[in-house]
Scaffold this motif. Structure first.
Motif, short mmCIF file in Angstrom:
data_model
loop_
_atom_site.label_atom_id
_atom_site.label_comp_id
_atom_site.label_asym_id
_atom_site.label_seq_id
_atom_site.Cartn_x
_atom_site.Cartn_y
_atom_site.Cartn_z
N GLY A 163 -5.92 -3.03 1.05
CA GLY A 163 -6.96 -3.55 0.18
C GLY A 163 -6.53 -3.35 -1.26
O GLY A 163 -5.60 -2.59 -1.55
N GLY A 164 -7.18 -4.05 -2.18
CA GLY A 164 -6.89 -3.88 -3.60
C GLY A 164 -5.52 -4.35 -4.02
O GLY A 164 -5.03 -3.97 -5.08
N GLY A 165 -4.88 -5.19 -3.20
CA GLY A 165 -3.57 -5.72 -3.56
C GLY A 165 -2.41 -4.81 -3.23
O GLY A 165 -1.25 -5.20 -3.41
N ARG A 166 -2.67 -3.60 -2.74
CA ARG A 166 -1.58 -2.67 -2.44
C ARG A 166 -1.00 -3.00 -1.06
O ARG A 166 -1.73 -3.30 -0.12
N GLY A 167 0.33 -2.94 -0.97
CA GLY A 167 0.99 -3.31 0.27
C GLY A 167 1.00 -4.81 0.49
O GLY A 167 1.13 -5.27 1.63
N MET A 168 0.88 -5.59 -0.58
CA MET A 168 0.84 -7.05 -0.47
C MET A 168 1.99 -7.64 -1.27
O MET A 168 2.24 -7.24 -2.41
N ARG A 169 2.71 -8.60 -0.68
CA ARG A 169 3.86 -9.22 -1.33
C ARG A 169 3.91 -10.72 -1.02
O ARG A 169 3.78 -11.12 0.13
N LEU A 170 4.11 -11.52 -2.07
CA LEU A 170 4.39 -12.94 -1.88
C LEU A 170 5.89 -13.10 -1.70
O LEU A 170 6.67 -12.64 -2.54
N VAL A 171 6.30 -13.74 -0.61
CA VAL A 171 7.72 -13.93 -0.31
C VAL A 171 8.00 -15.43 -0.29
O VAL A 171 7.41 -16.17 0.49
N GLU A 172 8.92 -15.86 -1.15
CA GLU A 172 9.15 -17.30 -1.30
C GLU A 172 10.40 -17.79 -0.58
O GLU A 172 10.59 -19.00 -0.44
N SER A 173 11.27 -16.86 -0.12
CA SER A 173 12.46 -17.29 0.60
C SER A 173 12.92 -16.18 1.54
O SER A 173 12.55 -15.02 1.38
N GLU A 174 13.75 -16.57 2.50
CA GLU A 174 14.23 -15.62 3.50
C GLU A 174 15.03 -14.48 2.87
O GLU A 174 14.98 -13.33 3.32
N SER A 175 15.75 -14.78 1.78
CA SER A 175 16.58 -13.76 1.15
C SER A 175 15.74 -12.62 0.55
O SER A 175 16.25 -11.52 0.34
N GLU A 176 14.47 -12.86 0.27
CA GLU A 176 13.59 -11.85 -0.33
C GLU A 176 12.86 -11.01 0.71
O GLU A 176 12.24 -10.01 0.37
N LEU A 177 12.90 -11.43 1.98
CA LEU A 177 11.99 -10.86 2.97
C LEU A 177 12.27 -9.39 3.27
O LEU A 177 11.34 -8.56 3.24
N ALA A 178 13.50 -9.03 3.57
CA ALA A 178 13.79 -7.66 4.02
C ALA A 178 13.40 -6.63 2.96
O ALA A 178 12.77 -5.61 3.28
N ASP A 179 13.76 -6.89 1.70
CA ASP A 179 13.42 -5.93 0.65
C ASP A 179 11.92 -5.84 0.45
O ASP A 179 11.36 -4.76 0.22
N ASN A 180 11.22 -6.97 0.54
CA ASN A 180 9.76 -6.96 0.37
C ASN A 180 9.06 -6.25 1.52
O ASN A 180 8.03 -5.62 1.32
N ILE A 181 9.60 -6.36 2.73
CA ILE A 181 9.04 -5.60 3.85
C ILE A 181 9.15 -4.10 3.56
O ILE A 181 8.20 -3.34 3.76
N LYS A 182 10.30 -3.68 3.07
CA LYS A 182 10.49 -2.26 2.74
C LYS A 182 9.50 -1.79 1.69
O LYS A 182 8.85 -0.74 1.84
N ARG A 183 9.35 -2.56 0.62
CA ARG A 183 8.45 -2.17 -0.47
C ARG A 183 6.99 -2.21 -0.03
O ARG A 183 6.19 -1.35 -0.38
N ALA A 184 6.62 -3.23 0.75
CA ALA A 184 5.24 -3.33 1.23
C ALA A 184 4.90 -2.17 2.15
O ALA A 184 3.81 -1.60 2.09
N ARG A 185 5.84 -1.80 3.02
CA ARG A 185 5.61 -0.66 3.92
C ARG A 185 5.45 0.63 3.11
O ARG A 185 4.59 1.46 3.39
N SER A 186 6.29 0.80 2.10
CA SER A 186 6.22 2.00 1.27
C SER A 186 4.87 2.10 0.58
O SER A 186 4.23 3.15 0.59
N GLU A 187 4.42 1.00 -0.03
CA GLU A 187 3.12 1.00 -0.71
C GLU A 187 1.99 1.27 0.26
O GLU A 187 1.05 2.03 -0.03
N ALA A 188 2.05 0.62 1.43
CA ALA A 188 0.99 0.79 2.42
C ALA A 188 0.92 2.23 2.91
O ALA A 188 -0.16 2.80 3.08
#
Length: 654
Positions: A163-188
């Motif tokens: 909630g509140g935008g934490r653990g949320m990431r907009l991913v626009e291409s496959e090359s961005e996905l793995a790093d954003n999963i890591k960061r979203a998991r960390s925030e969550a």
């Protein structure tokens, strides 16, 4: 009959709940951390109990301490506010097991709606439209990556418990996905203790529209109109209004009925908010259900004439809802903004410090919900929201005008705020036309030079010099003194400005280089200066704290530091290679080690403060000479984190 209410929260929501509870005859109990011993909510409650140190995990998230406070004071019901334990099903269950009444929904409903994955499945089964995506029970990285290929880009990663935008990431291409999963998991994990993620197809530039619902234990459920929360930054709401300028009566009815269906499907009781995304063609999709009172509930109260906290207490006592659906009427328009201690010119960095003065504006149709007053300290331990500023009008333009005026006339001295940024949003033509989507702020204010600190005009320099001089000499000394010239040196936005101040009686002439400005001092009281400027009588408010002076005039505020009598000192500017913490907080990730080569703008450390992650970046190219922090450290503002040495090629060119 319930008699004594404990509010398991702090700040403005605790003050707001106490206000209604007292009006209904309840005795009230506040809980507070050691850092909040002198807080406004503590002062306003009938009784108060300290529940632990400043850290939220040891105080406001300590369910046992809160239940112990209820037992000590004889409270028979607990209101959770929002945030903290408000959507914790275990807390709701523990309250019930202790023989107390929870002013909120049943724990089963909280648990279901607290999971984005499970709630989305439940809404599909109930026939409520949902955004296409992946909410399978296998949320491993490889499964998410595979699902993303089927869903397509752009997509949204979301914390299932978030909630509140934490653990949320907009991913626009496959090359961005793995790093954003890591960061979203960390925030969550940091925010919710749960790193489970789901994926949704990104709905591009949608409206974020939510429906306020209420249900009782007698099977009644209603909706009280909608709120448009599309103006967001980093997926966090900045402006909320009711009704939505985009929603038609037909869409309101369809969304309201879907929201009631969602509430009934989970056996809901009390106040809840069903959030939807609405695309440009007015198709709507279930986003999530918040099982508590929302931050933005005042706009609904102002257009319906209802007290939603009073409704919560009625439902908690087992009484039926006070109105049927056909009896609920909407009147006028209301807009709310969140006034934060943050610096828009520096990436909206949260600010800490003492509120030397905090005076909300007054006027017809205005409402301020706040938990602070002059003299309070904004600390790094909690959310930096100072107040919710709400304006009501017969129509949307009237509400907008009142809100802009309220922001301009509110005095906040001691910390930087987003006040002027908010007033610019409300006055913006796109917002005024009712066309703001969730992309509005990114499109309208990205790299906006007006967000940067503005140089002071000669007029503002003259007002600063006048207030500094009057504050030390007093008005009487000015009116009787012979004509004199006083040199003055001010520090403004890390730059030194030298002035010559000439005064004779009530006249003041300030020179800065070739620029001059003359003022006539009409009157002077502590904290307020009345001048005649070019034949126009105007007022300037100010407050002095040591060598710092805070001023406000004609809707603009600024600060200066009087360094006239300070010895000259060398200051290290940008590009020094000494990377310091931008605020108090906790280090959650260190991304470099000694010997690494880095580039200017590269993220070196991730700092968590006030419920958000903040990247700390290199201010120059170079090599990491030393790292002075590690993951898990608590750091203070300006604490040295990383030292950079110049690269060999750079040294040779110097």
């Amino acid at each position: 009959m319930l008699k004594k209410l404990l509010i398991a929260n702090r700040g403005e929501i605790a003050v707001r709940v106490i206000r209604t509870a007292k009006a209904l005859g309840y005795r009230t109990v506040a809980v507070y951390s050691e850092a909040d011993a002198n807080a406004l909510h503590v002062e306003q409650a009938d009784e108060a109990v300290c529940i632990g140190p400043a850290q939220v995990a040891a105080s406001y998230l300590n369910a046992d301490a809160i239940l112990d406070a209820a037992a000590k004071t004889g409270a028979d019901c607990i209101h959770p506010g929002y945030g903290f334990l408000s959507e914790n099903s275990g807390f709701a269950k523990a309250i019930k097991q202790a023989g107390l009444t929870f002013v909120g929904p049943p724990e089963n409903a909280i648990e279901l709606m607290g999971s984005k994955r499970r709630s989305k499945i439940a809404m599909q089964e109930a026939g409520v439209p949902v955004v296409p995506g992946y909410e399978g029970d296998n949320a491993a990285d490889d499964e998410l990556i595979a699902a993303a290929q089927d869903i397509g880009y752009p997509l949204m990663l979301k914390a299932s418990a978030g909630g509140g935008g934490r653990g949320m990431r907009l991913v626009e291409s496959e090359s961005e996905l793995a790093d954003n999963i890591k960061r979203a998991r960390s925030e969550a994990k940091q925010a919710f203790g749960d790193d489970e993620l789901i994926i949704e197809k990104a709905v591009i530039e949608p409206r974020h529209v939510e429906i306020q619902v209420f249900a009782d234990r007698h099977g009644n459920a209603v909706y009280l109109g909608e709120r448009d929360c599309s103006v967001q930054r980093r997926h966090q709401k900045v402006v909320e209004e009711a009704p939505s300028p985009f929603v038609t009566p037909e869409l309101r009815k369809a969304m309201g009925e879907a929201a009631v269906k969602a509430a009934l499907a989970c056996g809901y009781e009390g106040a809840g908010t069903v959030e939807f995304l609405v695309d440009k063609d007015r198709n709507f999709y279930f986003l999530e259900m918040n099982t508590r009172l929302q931050v933005e509930h005042p706009v609904t109260e102002l257009i319906t004439g209802q007290d939603l906290v009073a409704w919560q207490l009625m439902v908690a006592e087992g009484r039926p809802l006070p109105l049927a659906q056909e009896e609920i009427e909407l009147n006028g328009h209301a807009i709310e903004v969140r006034l934060y201690a943050e610096d828009p010119a520096n990436g909206f960095t949260p600010q800490t410090g003492t509120l030397h003065e905090f005076t909300p504006a007054e006027g017809e149709g205005l409402r301020f919900d706040t938990g602070v007053r002059s003299g309070d300290v904004v600390s790094a331990h909690y959310d930096p929201m100072l107040a919710k500023v709400i304006a009501w009008g017969q129509n949307r333009d009237e509400a907008r005008r009142r809100l802009v005026r309220a922001l301009e006339d509110t005095t906040v001295f001691g910390v930087t705020t987003n006040r002027h940024f908010l007033s610019r949003i409300i006055a913006d033509d796109t917002f005024g036309a009712g066309e703001a989507t969730t992309a509005f702020l990114q499109q309208a204010f990205k790299d906006d030079p007006s967000l940067a600190p503005q140089a002071l005009s000669i007029r503002e320099l003259a007002l600063s010099a006048c207030a500094l001089s009057l504050n030390s000499t007093g008005q009487e000394g000015w009116s009787n003194a012979p004509a004199t010239v006083i040199p003055m040196k001010l520090e403004i936005q890390e730059k030194t400005v030298e002035l010559l101040v000439r005064h004779s009686g009530h006249k003041l002439l300030v020179s800065h280089g070739d620029d001059q400005y003359e003022l006539l001092i009409q009157s002077h009281e502590q904290g307020q200066l009345c001048i005649i400027d070019n034949g126009i009588r105007q007022r300037c408010q100010y407050s002095r704290a040591g060598d710092s002076l805070y001023l406000q005039a004609l809707g603009r505020s600024w600060s200066v530091t009087d360094i006239t009598h300070q010895p000259a000192t060398g200051a290290q500017g940008a590009g020094s290679g000494r990377i310091q913490a931008s605020m108090d907080g906790a280090i959650i990730d260190v991304l470099v080690a000694a010997g690494d080569t880095v580039q200017q703008g590269q993220t070196l450390v991730i700092l968590e403060a006030m419920k958000m992650e903040h990247p700390v970046k290199a201010d120059r190219d170079g090599t990491v000479a030393a790292v002075h922090t590690s993951s898990g450290d608590q750091v203070r503002r300006s604490q040295l984190l990383v030292e950079l040495a110049a690269n060999e090629t750079e040294e040779q060119t110097q």
